[in-house]
Structures are given as C-alpha cells and as structure tokens.
Design an enzyme around this catalytic site. Structure first.
Site, PDB file in Angstrom:
ATOM      1  N   ALA A  56     -27.762  41.279  35.785  1.00 29.69           N
ATOM      2  CA  ALA A  56     -26.570  41.780  36.487  1.00 29.69           C
ATOM      3  C   ALA A  56     -25.366  41.113  35.830  1.00 29.69           C
ATOM      4  O   ALA A  56     -25.342  39.888  35.685  1.00 29.69           O
ATOM      5  CB  ALA A  56     -26.649  41.428  37.963  1.00 29.69           C
ATOM      6  N   ILE A  82     -28.145  36.341  35.054  1.00 24.09           N
ATOM      7  CA  ILE A  82     -26.703  36.593  34.994  1.00 24.09           C
ATOM      8  C   ILE A  82     -26.331  36.987  33.576  1.00 24.09           C
ATOM      9  O   ILE A  82     -26.661  36.288  32.614  1.00 24.09           O
ATOM     10  CB  ILE A  82     -25.908  35.327  35.402  1.00 24.09           C
ATOM     11  CG1 ILE A  82     -26.299  34.862  36.805  1.00 24.09           C
ATOM     12  CG2 ILE A  82     -24.406  35.581  35.299  1.00 24.09           C
ATOM     13  CD1 ILE A  82     -25.961  35.823  37.919  1.00 24.09           C
ATOM     14  N   LYS A  83     -25.637  38.126  33.462  1.00 18.83           N
ATOM     15  CA  LYS A  83     -25.230  38.605  32.140  1.00 18.83           C
ATOM     16  C   LYS A  83     -23.773  38.218  31.920  1.00 18.83           C
ATOM     17  O   LYS A  83     -22.911  38.531  32.758  1.00 18.83           O
ATOM     18  CB  LYS A  83     -25.377  40.126  32.123  1.00 18.83           C
ATOM     19  CG  LYS A  83     -25.826  40.701  30.800  1.00 18.83           C
ATOM     20  CD  LYS A  83     -26.175  42.170  31.021  1.00 18.83           C
ATOM     21  CE  LYS A  83     -26.470  42.861  29.722  1.00 18.83           C
ATOM     22  NZ  LYS A  83     -26.676  44.298  29.915  1.00 18.83           N
ATOM     23  N   VAL A  84     -23.516  37.526  30.822  1.00 20.78           N
ATOM     24  CA  VAL A  84     -22.142  37.116  30.506  1.00 20.78           C
ATOM     25  C   VAL A  84     -21.788  37.628  29.107  1.00 20.78           C
ATOM     26  O   VAL A  84     -22.667  37.743  28.249  1.00 20.78           O
ATOM     27  CB  VAL A  84     -21.960  35.574  30.563  1.00 20.78           C
ATOM     28  CG1 VAL A  84     -22.239  35.027  31.956  1.00 20.78           C
ATOM     29  CG2 VAL A  84     -22.835  34.870  29.534  1.00 20.78           C
TER      30      VAL A  84
END
Ligand code: G3P
Length: 217
Positions: A56, A82-84
């Site tokens: 996400a 977590i997508k950064v």
C-alpha cells in the site's frame, strides 16, 4: 519466483488467490483510483483475501507526512508492506520503517544506483519498472540484471520485485535473470498458463477418451 498481482480489483484478487498461485499483491495510487474505492477499505479487504505481502503506497512526498501515512496504512493488517517512492525522503522513511520491523517496498526504481540505495536503506522489496523503461526505448530487463548482480555482490537481502510487467515474456526474462518476485497484471498472470499446443493436445485427448465410452469412477 513469487507471484504478486498488480491490481486493487478485489474480484480479480479473490479469483487468482483461489488458484493457490498468488504470493502477494501490489497496489499504487493509480490502481486505487481505478478500483473507485476508498484506499483503507479496499486494502483491508485485499489483506483478508491474501496472506502474503500487500503493498500500500504512501502519497506524501515529505518524510514526516510519509511516516504519518505509513502509520495509518500499517494498522490495516500485519501483512501490509509500505510502498514509498525512490526519493531521499522515501529512503529515509524506508530506513525508519524497516528498523521498526515493517516491510517496505521502494517503488519507481529506474536505475541500478537507486536500487543500491534502497538496499542500503534496508528495503524489503525494490520495484524496478520494466515496462516504463521499455517505453522510453531502454531495456527494462537490463536493469533487473544489473540489480541482481549488485545485490549478489554484496549479499543484500532486498528482494527484486520486477514491476511494470506488460507481457508473459517479461515474466520469463525476469525469472531467467533471477528476480525474486514478479508483480503481474491479472490478464498477464492468466496468460502465463496458455499454450496453443496444450489446448490442441487436450482437445485430442478428450476426443479419444469420448470414443472409449469409459468414465473414471
Ligand atoms: O505497481 C507499479 C507498476 O507495476 C506499474 O505498472 O504498467 O503502470 O507501468 P505500469
């Protein structure tokens, strides 16, 4: 090679998950937009279907705000990655989140040096975008190969998640190079099983079987 599906379409995810071939899911702001659903609601539903990592993506560009969004996304389920984005702030967030025990997928990777930085920041996954590099006339697969060599040179544990996959050939090439994961659009994932000789062979077997008048019972 692990297979993730690159979509936020819950019915597609459910159907593919039932095949037992799905190891995870990746989403991004464009895919959430396409789903037409609120991010927290749709991501929660995805996490209930799939046990593996569900990426996400944060939408903030500054470190502090990224961390705030990551905190909200992390609370959706334990299997959230977590997508950064691959920016200095994104890498800083990656380091902070992985030190905190979170899975992090560093996205929008277009160079081997960017992938090297992501590994140094402790990323769980690095997402090199194959199709988008091909679109510019470059060879996306060459990037996967360079990252494989660099990660192996230094025993980095960051997993190469081949992204922006557009064809079955992309999947095959990424597997030959040794990408750890491929995130694949549903249509491409389903196309992997297809071969005209399989269809033709099956048709012939079934026709001969019918002639025997037998039943397996
Ligand atoms: O998840 C990100 C990536 O797979 C996007 O693919 O086709 O929009 O370049 P694409």
């Amino acid at each position: 090679m692990k297979f993730f599906v690159d979509t936020a379409d819950v019915s597609e995810i459910r159907a593919l998950s039932e095949t037992g071939l799905l190891d995870g899911v990746t989403t991004n702001p464009s895919l959430i937009m396409k789903s037409g659903r609120p991010i927290l609601e749709v991501t929660k539903e995805i996490c209930e279907i799939v046990d593996g990592p569900v990426s996400a993506e944060v939408t903030a560009v500054g470190f502090k705000e990224m961390m705030r969004e990551a905190d909200i996304l992390s609370k959706i389920a334990d299997n959230i990655a977590i997508k950064v984005p691959l920016t200095m702030d994104g890498l800083k967030a990656c380091k902070a989140l992985t030190s905190d025990g979170r899975m992090v997928n560093v996205t929008l990777c277009f160079s081997a040096n960017q992938a090297l930085l992501a590994a140094k920041a402790g990323a769980t996954f690095i997402s090199p975008f194959i199709g988008r590099l091909d679109d510019t006339g470059l060879d996306g697969m060459e990037l996967i190969s360079e990252i494989r060599t660099i990660y192996d040179n230094y025993d980095f544990e960051t997993q190469i998640l081949a992204a922006s996959i557009r064809s079955v050939n992309h999947v095959k090439q990424a597997a030959l190079i040794g990408a750890d994961v491929a995130t694949v659009p549903p249509a491409v994932l389903r196309a992997l099983v297809k071969h005209p000789l399989t269809d033709k062979g099956l048709e012939a077997f079934l026709a001969d079987w019918a002639k025997t008048g037998q039943k397996i019972a």
